[in-house]
Design a protein around this motif. Structure first.
Motif, short mmCIF file in Angstrom:
data_model
loop_
_atom_site.label_atom_id
_atom_site.label_comp_id
_atom_site.label_asym_id
_atom_site.label_seq_id
_atom_site.Cartn_x
_atom_site.Cartn_y
_atom_site.Cartn_z
N GLY A 76 -1.63 5.65 21.72
CA GLY A 76 -0.79 6.34 20.75
C GLY A 76 -1.59 7.07 19.70
O GLY A 76 -2.57 6.52 19.16
N PHE A 77 -1.18 8.29 19.36
CA PHE A 77 -1.86 9.11 18.36
C PHE A 77 -0.82 9.62 17.36
O PHE A 77 0.19 10.22 17.75
N HIS A 78 -1.08 9.38 16.08
CA HIS A 78 -0.16 9.83 15.03
C HIS A 78 -0.71 11.13 14.45
O HIS A 78 -1.71 11.11 13.74
N TRP A 79 -0.03 12.23 14.73
CA TRP A 79 -0.66 13.53 14.62
C TRP A 79 -0.50 14.21 13.26
O TRP A 79 -1.48 14.68 12.68
N THR A 80 0.73 14.33 12.75
CA THR A 80 0.99 15.31 11.69
C THR A 80 1.05 14.71 10.30
O THR A 80 0.42 15.22 9.37
N TYR A 81 1.82 13.66 10.11
CA TYR A 81 2.04 13.10 8.77
C TYR A 81 2.49 11.66 8.93
O TYR A 81 2.87 11.23 10.03
N ASP A 82 2.45 10.90 7.84
CA ASP A 82 3.12 9.61 7.81
C ASP A 82 3.65 9.35 6.41
O ASP A 82 3.42 10.13 5.48
N THR A 83 4.38 8.26 6.25
CA THR A 83 5.03 7.99 4.97
C THR A 83 4.02 7.73 3.86
O THR A 83 4.28 8.04 2.70
N TYR A 84 2.88 7.18 4.21
CA TYR A 84 1.83 6.93 3.21
C TYR A 84 1.38 8.25 2.60
O TYR A 84 1.28 8.39 1.37
N GLY A 85 1.10 9.24 3.43
CA GLY A 85 0.63 10.54 2.94
C GLY A 85 1.69 11.25 2.12
O GLY A 85 1.37 11.85 1.08
N LEU A 86 2.95 11.23 2.57
CA LEU A 86 4.02 11.89 1.82
C LEU A 86 4.19 11.25 0.45
O LEU A 86 4.32 11.94 -0.56
N ALA A 87 4.19 9.93 0.42
CA ALA A 87 4.40 9.22 -0.85
C ALA A 87 3.25 9.46 -1.82
O ALA A 87 3.47 9.74 -3.00
N HIS A 88 2.03 9.37 -1.32
CA HIS A 88 0.88 9.53 -2.22
C HIS A 88 0.72 10.96 -2.69
O HIS A 88 0.22 11.20 -3.80
N GLY A 89 1.15 11.91 -1.89
CA GLY A 89 1.07 13.30 -2.33
C GLY A 89 2.13 13.64 -3.37
O GLY A 89 1.82 14.09 -4.48
N THR A 90 3.39 13.41 -3.03
CA THR A 90 4.50 13.87 -3.87
C THR A 90 4.75 12.94 -5.05
O THR A 90 4.83 13.38 -6.20
N ALA A 91 4.91 11.64 -4.78
CA ALA A 91 5.26 10.72 -5.85
C ALA A 91 4.19 10.67 -6.93
O ALA A 91 4.49 10.64 -8.13
N SER A 92 2.93 10.67 -6.53
CA SER A 92 1.84 10.63 -7.50
C SER A 92 1.90 11.85 -8.42
O SER A 92 1.77 11.73 -9.65
N ALA A 93 2.14 13.03 -7.84
CA ALA A 93 2.20 14.26 -8.65
C ALA A 93 3.38 14.23 -9.62
O ALA A 93 3.24 14.63 -10.78
N ASP A 107 -7.74 3.96 14.85
CA ASP A 107 -6.37 3.45 14.94
C ASP A 107 -5.40 4.49 15.49
O ASP A 107 -4.21 4.22 15.61
N GLY A 108 -5.89 5.68 15.83
CA GLY A 108 -5.06 6.73 16.38
C GLY A 108 -4.53 7.73 15.36
O GLY A 108 -3.85 8.69 15.72
N ARG A 109 -4.85 7.53 14.10
CA ARG A 109 -4.37 8.44 13.04
C ARG A 109 -5.28 9.66 12.95
O ARG A 109 -6.50 9.55 12.91
N VAL A 110 -4.65 10.84 12.92
CA VAL A 110 -5.41 12.07 12.72
C VAL A 110 -5.75 12.20 11.24
O VAL A 110 -4.89 12.09 10.37
N LEU A 111 -7.03 12.40 10.96
CA LEU A 111 -7.51 12.58 9.60
C LEU A 111 -7.52 14.07 9.30
O LEU A 111 -8.38 14.82 9.76
N ARG A 112 -6.53 14.53 8.52
CA ARG A 112 -6.38 15.94 8.21
C ARG A 112 -6.11 16.16 6.73
O ARG A 112 -5.63 15.25 6.03
N GLU A 113 -6.40 17.33 6.26
CA GLU A 113 -6.01 17.71 4.90
C GLU A 113 -4.49 17.87 4.85
O GLU A 113 -3.87 18.34 5.79
N MET A 114 -3.91 17.46 3.72
CA MET A 114 -2.51 17.74 3.43
C MET A 114 -2.47 18.67 2.22
O MET A 114 -3.51 18.96 1.61
N TYR A 115 -1.27 19.12 1.87
CA TYR A 115 -1.14 20.05 0.75
C TYR A 115 0.04 19.66 -0.12
O TYR A 115 1.14 19.38 0.39
#
Length: 403
Positions: free
Chosen positions: A141-158, A352-360
């Protein structure tokens, strides 16, 4: 002598070609797009995800190792049993080599288990739960685009740093919404804020009035909306009808895409912060790809659809590099190769199958600031992969623990 050498070279070339072809089971590489064709997330996945997969195949050249590439699709209708049934039939009977997209985290977790049993690959673009690469990770299994951790840390933190210290959460009542609300709440508290309450709602809810009134009466600075697709659109639209933002409260859509803004209109969506893995108007490459997608689909790509394209393209590159469609060998090649496509530059796949990518981190423009069709996002800043992906120190993935 020259003629003899030419004949030998030709024979060797033919043998190599035959050997490469023999490594493709059933003489075809088959890709299954398991998605939502008519439900709550159809606009951001659905037919657009199928088109994105087809565009990846076309970009790759239509064949791999001398064999044709076939793309099929299925609609799971957000029903766990149906999604699992389609996955089993595809893997076991229809000889599908890889399943992609899979919006709906509960269905994604079920498909991940089936893929592991069948020793077949699955590439998640539409699903968001971190469990896919955490407790329930899989070598297939590969998690490609996003996950809840990334969304939360990007938006909620800001939002908290901008003054939104008290929150009330509205979340869809399934695995994705629950995880997104949990991750968001943890970020809010870690940043010095507080969560005053939360409510869950069923998928594809038409009337948010009672939930919004409870959120409004809480007195929270921010109402966090942890759902997706039409549920997000309906919640924000009805919040506007209640005059919630005019009365001083803010909305934070924890997953919000360019297609959602298009449905809502800038007047209703303006000023909303969001975290995204891609945006069609980032540069010349993204604009060129998205223009072609727009011609085929009639809308710009969501980050999920762009992720389906990237995952399929990388998979095909790995099949070519491995010289086979054998799942274990292709998975190893996928992990070894950098990820490069129209939306991604030199990303990597973690153990662990997670893609390490930049988010915005992005902000929805005002109507006055939008200069042309689909000109909806202002990119506020890049979010490095180290800040948008759960650190391995917190991982419960057996693949990480063994290492």
């Amino acid at each position: 002598m020259f003629k003899k050498m030419t004949l030998v070279a030709a024979a060797c070339s033919a043998l190599v070609s035959m050997h490469a072809g023999a490594q493709v089971t059933d003489n075809v590489v088959k890709i299954g797009v398991l998605t939502d064709m008519a439900g709550v997330t159809a606009d951001i996945t659905g037919k657009g995800s199928l088109i994105a997969a087809q565009m990846a195949v076309q970009e790759f050249g239509g064949t791999v190792l001398g064999k044709p590439i076939q793309v099929i699709s299925g609609d799971h209708q957000h029903k766990n049993d149906l999604g699992a049934s389609i996955a089993r039939q595809w893997y076991d009977t229809d000889k599908v080599d890889v399943i992609v997209d899979v919006p709906n985290s509960a269905i994604a977790l079920a498909v991940q288990g089936i893929a592991k049993q069948s020793k077949k690959l699955v590439l998640f673009s539409g699903a968001g739960t971190t469990a896919l690469t955490n407790e329930q990770c899989s070598p297939y299994g590969f998690h490609w685009t996003y996950d809840t951790y990334g969304l939360a840390h990007g938006t909620a933190s800001a939002v908290v740093k901008a003054g939104g210290k008290s929150w009330f959460m509205l979340a869809s009542d399934y695995a994705f919404g629950a995880q997104l609300a949990k991750d968001t709440s943890e970020v809010v508290v870690a940043e010095g804020g507080k969560v005053l309450g939360s409510l869950k709602h069923p998928l594809n809810l038409a009337d948010f009035s009672s939930l919004l009134l409870q959120a409004q009466s809480s007195g929270a600075n921010v109402i966090g909306i942890a759902n997706a697709g039409n549920d997000t659109i309906n919640a924000i639209k009805q919040a506007g009808e209640f005059g919630i933002t005019q009365k001083g409260q803010s909305l934070a859509a924890m997953i919000f895409m360019v297609n959602d803004v298009h449905s809502l209109g800038l007047q209703a969506a303006q000023g909303t912060y969001l975290t995204t893995a891609s945006y069609w108007d980032m540069n010349a490459k993204t604009r060129a790809w998205s223009k072609t997608f727009m011609e085929k689909h009639g809308a710009m790509p969501s980050m999920i659809q762009a992720g389906v394209y990237g995952s399929v393209l990388h998979y095909l590159k790995a099949v070519k590099a491995a010289g086979t469609d054998d799942a274990d060998k292709v998975a190893a090649a996928m992990r070894a190769m950098p990820i490069n496509d129209a939306f991604t530059e030199n990303a990597r796949i973690r153990e662990d199958g997670r893609v390490l990518r930049e988010m915005y981190l992005a902000k929805v423009k005002t109507p006055a600031a939008s200069k042309y069709a689909w000109d909806y996002f202002e990119i506020v800043r890049k979010i490095p992969a180290a800040d948008s992906v759960m650190p391995l120190s917190l991982s419960k993935c057996p693949l990480v623990a063994k290492k």
